[in-house]
Enzyme design. Sequence first.
Site, PDB file in Angstrom:
ATOM      1  N   GLY A   1      -3.249  -4.670   8.148  1.00 30.69           N
ATOM      2  CA  GLY A   1      -3.572  -3.714   7.090  1.00 30.69           C
ATOM      3  C   GLY A   1      -2.671  -3.916   5.881  1.00 30.69           C
ATOM      4  N   SER A   2      -2.316  -2.807   5.254  1.00 35.10           N
ATOM      5  CA  SER A   2      -1.588  -2.886   3.982  1.00 35.10           C
ATOM      6  C   SER A   2      -0.155  -3.376   4.118  1.00 35.10           C
ATOM      7  CB  SER A   2      -1.605  -1.518   3.297  1.00 35.10           C
ATOM      8  OG  SER A   2      -2.922  -1.180   2.915  1.00 35.10           O
TER       9      SER A   2
END
Length: 619
Positions: A318-319
């Site tokens: 993810g981020s």
Amino acid sequence: MYHDNDRFKIFARRAVMLAGGKAVLVGALAARMYYLQVLESDKYTMLAEDNRVSMRLLPPPRGQILDRNGVAMAINQHNYRVLVVPEDTPAMAYTLDALSTIITLTDHDRARIAKEAKRRRSFVPITVRENLSWEEVARIEVNAPDLPGVLIDVGQSRYYPLQSLGAHILGYVSAVSENDLTGDPLEELPGFRIGKGGVEKIYDMALRGKGGTSSLEVNAVGRVIRELERNEGEPGVNLTLTLDTRLQEYAAQRLGDESAACVVMDIHTGEVLVMASTPSFDPNAFNRGLTTEEWKTLSTNPRSPLQNKALSGTFAPGSTFKLVVALAALESGAVTPDQRVFCPGHMQLGSIKFHCWKKGGHGAQDLISAIKNSCDVYFYEIARRVGIDKIAEVARRFGLGVSTGIDLPNERSGLIPDRAWKRKAMKQPWHPGETLVNGIGQGYVLATPLQLATMTARIANGGLAVEPHVARDLITDQAALIRPKPEWPSCGMSQKNLQLVRKGMFAVSNEPGGTAFRARINQDGMWLSGKTGTAQVRRITMRERETGVKKNEDLPWKERDHALFVAYAPEDNPRYSIAVVVEHGGGGSAVAAPIARDIMIEVQKRERARMAGLNQGTG
């Protein structure tokens, strides 16, 4: 008269011949006896001694496993086992029936005993059951008069006093299978155990030690008469780990019942202080032998208690992956720190619309604010500019997509895709839209929590390629040596660019509006800098976006987002990195970040207490 003389001569001649023959035979026999008893005396004395003396191999005590503070994590304890001597038992079936009224005996136990009784000599003891409790031993001893041929023996067994705590790192020991044989005579001993997982497996040869010998006097049929000499051999090496069991316990409690993992490591030395994977298991069960029901419960649990998720669980980062994308963009010159990208809430590429997590968008974003707000559109754009191959190159420099080399088995390398990988693995070309998706840590990108902690450590320590390890000492087959101070190679990153990324991480956790601001550390000198991540595991349709994206709590567990958070602390003098992944836990800022914050507070409190103790000791 003549005939009598002839007969006498014939008789005399025959008597002389017979006497001569006897003399020859007696001489030959005497010569043979002289040869055997005098000339070959040493040889036959040795053969006789070999028949009289039996050498037995003795298993050495297995080395203990301790945490960094000397807390025992794996030790040896007395193993009470009940044996039966067939020749002393009038009826084996009757004896086993009587014994089964005192302790539990399965049909498998009975079949095994019957098989061994046929294969072995009648005076050789057969193991009926191991790992008896003291109460079971007492009941057998009380009923000894009714159990002819039954006796209690005391050996050693592996024991894990902390039970499930640290089980994935320790591993377990179990009986030697045919595939495990290496030629070590110890492996042939009945009941001998070897490491089958974790550090028990990696450092098995050093932990098992060297076997001793016992010289026994036996009679012609092999019955032991007495012990003549005993050499205990060499015990295994005591292995000290980098783990702190108090921190490990706190992390496990903080993760709770979630399917989750947490890694804390020293960014300078690579020492792993915490490696927690939940749910866990009790390694003692493997030593004594799992029941069918126990194995079924462990192997069918959807939260995978047997898997060490910290190093073999792979997740879309993810981020958290945006840190690597930012470094790749800065290093390639695809973006400058002040350059802004406008985020209206989505980015159009051809006919496909790529959405930001914030529906209304973030507006104009530069590098620091994009990291702080975790703006997807900003990272779509800079990933498009820099390209997937450059992103992959930088990601691997920071420990993603490759093995970290940690001294534990079953580590997975994750996946960092590039054009060549897709061409080889899928026989397809790379598409521009895939660069955007992978640029925010989705798509094909996979990483382990250990890799994310290593990535964060390399960012925090100034770009040195630190490698994690769990053994505090360097271990050889029979020795533990002090591990030298590491000199890590450089990742080849600009210090200015690393500082910019760290500034963005500081904003994430310490500036209002940062995605992890609510999970900040307020204590002076303990501030952390981090990056949140929320990884989708399902596709969100356009219709769902229009009507409202379903909340995680309204979805089945398997369809919920993964929650991630990476960080280092303290900000002013970085020392530790952390990665927390909660499988299907929801949002990184709401779920993973508070867990990481609490653990990092505890880590720094422990370090402060240690330093205070050292200062008092030297004062």
